[in-house]
Motif scaffolding. Structure first.
Motif, PDB file in Angstrom:
ATOM      1  N   ASN A 104       0.809  -1.217   0.000  1.00  0.00           N
ATOM      2  CA  ASN A 104       0.000   0.000   0.000  1.00  0.00           C
ATOM      3  C   ASN A 104       0.843   1.269   0.000  1.00  0.00           C
ATOM      4  OD1 ASN A 104      -2.210  -1.826   0.568  1.00  0.00           O
ATOM      5  ND2 ASN A 104      -1.442  -1.856   2.671  1.00  0.00           N
ATOM      6  N   ALA A 105       2.135   1.136  -0.268  1.00  0.00           N
ATOM      7  CA  ALA A 105       3.037   2.276  -0.103  1.00  0.00           C
ATOM      8  C   ALA A 105       3.559   2.799  -1.438  1.00  0.00           C
ATOM      9  CB  ALA A 105       4.214   1.887   0.785  1.00  0.00           C
ATOM     10  N   LYS A 375       5.661   4.880  10.871  1.00  0.00           N
ATOM     11  CA  LYS A 375       4.411   4.446  10.256  1.00  0.00           C
ATOM     12  C   LYS A 375       3.444   5.608  10.083  1.00  0.00           C
ATOM     13  CE  LYS A 375       3.632   0.941  13.075  1.00  0.00           C
ATOM     14  NZ  LYS A 375       2.993  -0.272  13.657  1.00  0.00           N
ATOM     15  N   ARG A 376       3.414   6.500  11.069  1.00  0.00           N
ATOM     16  CA  ARG A 376       2.531   7.670  10.943  1.00  0.00           C
ATOM     17  C   ARG A 376       2.972   8.580   9.799  1.00  0.00           C
ATOM     18  NH1 ARG A 376       2.839   7.569  16.630  1.00  0.00           N
ATOM     19  NH2 ARG A 376       4.344   9.289  16.639  1.00  0.00           N
ATOM     20  N   SER A 379       2.253   6.893   6.473  1.00  0.00           N
ATOM     21  CA  SER A 379       0.837   6.735   6.131  1.00  0.00           C
ATOM     22  C   SER A 379       0.322   7.891   5.287  1.00  0.00           C
ATOM     23  CB  SER A 379      -0.005   6.603   7.396  1.00  0.00           C
ATOM     24  OG  SER A 379       0.039   7.793   8.158  1.00  0.00           O
ATOM     25  N   SER A 380       0.883   9.077   5.486  1.00  0.00           N
ATOM     26  CA  SER A 380       0.450  10.234   4.702  1.00  0.00           C
ATOM     27  C   SER A 380       0.956  10.186   3.273  1.00  0.00           C
ATOM     28  CB  SER A 380       0.944  11.524   5.358  1.00  0.00           C
ATOM     29  OG  SER A 380       2.367  11.560   5.380  1.00  0.00           O
ATOM     30  N   ARG A 382       1.083   7.152   1.556  1.00  0.00           N
ATOM     31  CA  ARG A 382       0.638   5.903   0.963  1.00  0.00           C
ATOM     32  C   ARG A 382      -0.308   6.147  -0.200  1.00  0.00           C
ATOM     33  NH1 ARG A 382       2.133   1.541   3.882  1.00  0.00           N
ATOM     34  NH2 ARG A 382       2.623   1.856   6.081  1.00  0.00           N
ATOM     35  N   PRO A 387      -6.305  -0.381   1.646  1.00  0.00           N
ATOM     36  CA  PRO A 387      -5.105  -1.094   2.084  1.00  0.00           C
ATOM     37  C   PRO A 387      -5.354  -2.581   2.280  1.00  0.00           C
ATOM     38  CG  PRO A 387      -6.069   0.093   3.916  1.00  0.00           C
ATOM     39  CD  PRO A 387      -6.839   0.496   2.692  1.00  0.00           C
TER      40      PRO A 387
END
Length: 393
Positions: A104-105, A375-376, A379-380, A382, A387
């Motif tokens: 998902n990245a 990870k935070r 996530s912005s 991705r 996901p």
């Protein structure tokens, strides 16, 4: 006849989805490396290497003989190396797990996530290493051996080998290979997302470049020093990068992107390619790397045997901090304790317990917070499609 793997349930939903057998293998790998260094390298043929790492007098062979009760760990099967086996398992687990991180990245999200997963903890662990060298130096009255530039470069894995500098902690070479593997995965992100078999062209290209570089290394030595140093770094890492793609083959098998027969053939071909370009000095460890592949394949085939347990999960959780801090700091502590007159088994018990406790502390205070921050931030960056579940690392 069709070759089948992944019988039974390999994903257990325990808060966060994780491939439990890979998590268990990570814990086994960390313990294997610990056994190698504390019960083998420190006492046996690597006494001079250990002395060079901690910058202290070598352990006197006549005064501190190898404890006989440890001999069975290293002489029962002379071809087996606990350290090589543990490192090989780490490489296979990374090759298997990293493609999950790319589901998902975007590549910037992947790079950010990897940076915060690896670098902050390593920086703290490397500081522990430096503190241990300074303390043992004070004990044996040995001057500080490093310049500021050498120390600073070591703080970010991936820089030292590009400049071809000696390793200060003795373990960063594996992280440097991991960083290169991340770079290859980022470049092949589209292929990995699509589970395209064309991704296995990447290790072939790595092998071809390494073979070409090996033939022309003398010519490269006459050119710009920076190109020559980077060529040396690539040549050193290339076999292990290829080996890590065996883990990718198992990921493809799990995702049903390839059949069992193709996975077995591909893993065998990758191992042969790995062995072909491996430097002659590393050839004795082929048995241990081969055994690691067999163990990984067995765990993938019979995941219930390698299911989650409390002690297994504990060592899996602390595997990275334990790997980073146990080496030089542990050697230094063992050397001083023995010099103070402590018995070998007492020294081993104290240092092993201390390394495990410190690794757990760093896991709680550094690794988890930095990983969550990564990870935070990632996530912005991705992709926006729904996901897919990603196993915990």
């Amino acid at each position: 006849m069709e070759v089948r793997f992944w019988h039974g349930t390999i994903m257990e939903n325990t808060g966060a989805d994780r491939v439990q057998f890979a998590n268990t293998l990570r814990g086994i790998a960390s313990v294997s490396v610990l056994i190698s260094h504390y019960t083998g390298a420190f006492w046996l043929d690597n006494r001079d290497s250990v002395a060079n790492l901690i910058h202290a007098p070598a352990l006197p062979l006549d005064k501190f003989a190898f404890p006989t009760y440890l001999s069975w760990l290293h002489t029962t099967v002379p071809q087996f190396s606990w350290g090589a086996f543990g490192v090989a398992l780490f490489f296979l687990v990374s090759g298997f797990v990293i493609p999950f991180s790319l589901r998902n990245a975007t590549w910037p999200a992947f790079v950010v996530g990897r940076f915060f997963r690896i670098v902050p903890l390593y920086m703290v662990g490397f500081s522990v290493t430096l503190a241990a060298i300074w303390l043992v130096g004070r004990y044996f009255d040995v001057p500080w051996p490093f310049g500021l530039r050498d120390v600073a470069i070591h703080y970010v894995p991936g820089l030292r080998d590009l400049l071809w500098l000696p390793s200060i902690d003795g373990i960063v070479w594996t992280l440097e290979i991991e960083v290169k593997f991340y770079a290859l995965c980022a470049l092949a992100i589209v292929l990995l997302r699509r589970r395209s078999p064309w991704v296995f062209v990447v290790p072939v290209v790595v092998a071809v470049l390494d073979l070409w570089g090996s033939r022309h290394m003398a010519d490269l030595a006459l050119g710009p020093p920076s190109i020559y140093r980077m060529s040396l770094a690539f040549s050193y890492s290339a076999p292990f990068l290829i080996f890590m793609f065996i883990g990718v083959a198992f990921y493809y098998l799990r995702e049903k992107a390839i059949h069992g027969e193709a996975a077995v053939l591909g893993a065998a071909a990758l191992f042969l390619l790995f062995a072909t370009i491996l430097d002659a000095g590393f050839l004795p460890m082929l048995w241990s790397y081969g055994f690691a592949v067999i163990v990984f394949a067995s765990a993938a085939t019979f995941p219930r045997v390698f299911r989650s347990t409390r002690i297994g999960d504990f060592f899996a959780d602390i595997s990275y901090p334990l790997y980073v801090i146990h080496g030089v700091a542990g050697y230094a502590a063992l050397r001083v304790l023995l010099d103070l007159g402590a018995k070998a088994w007492v020294s081993l018990a104290i240092v092993t317990a201390g390394a495990i406790a410190l690794a757990w502390l760093l896991h709680i205070t550094v690794e988890i917070p930095s990983h969550n921050l990564g990870k935070r931030l990632a996530s912005s960056l991705r992709t926006r499609h729904p996901p897919e579940p990603v196993p915990a690392e």
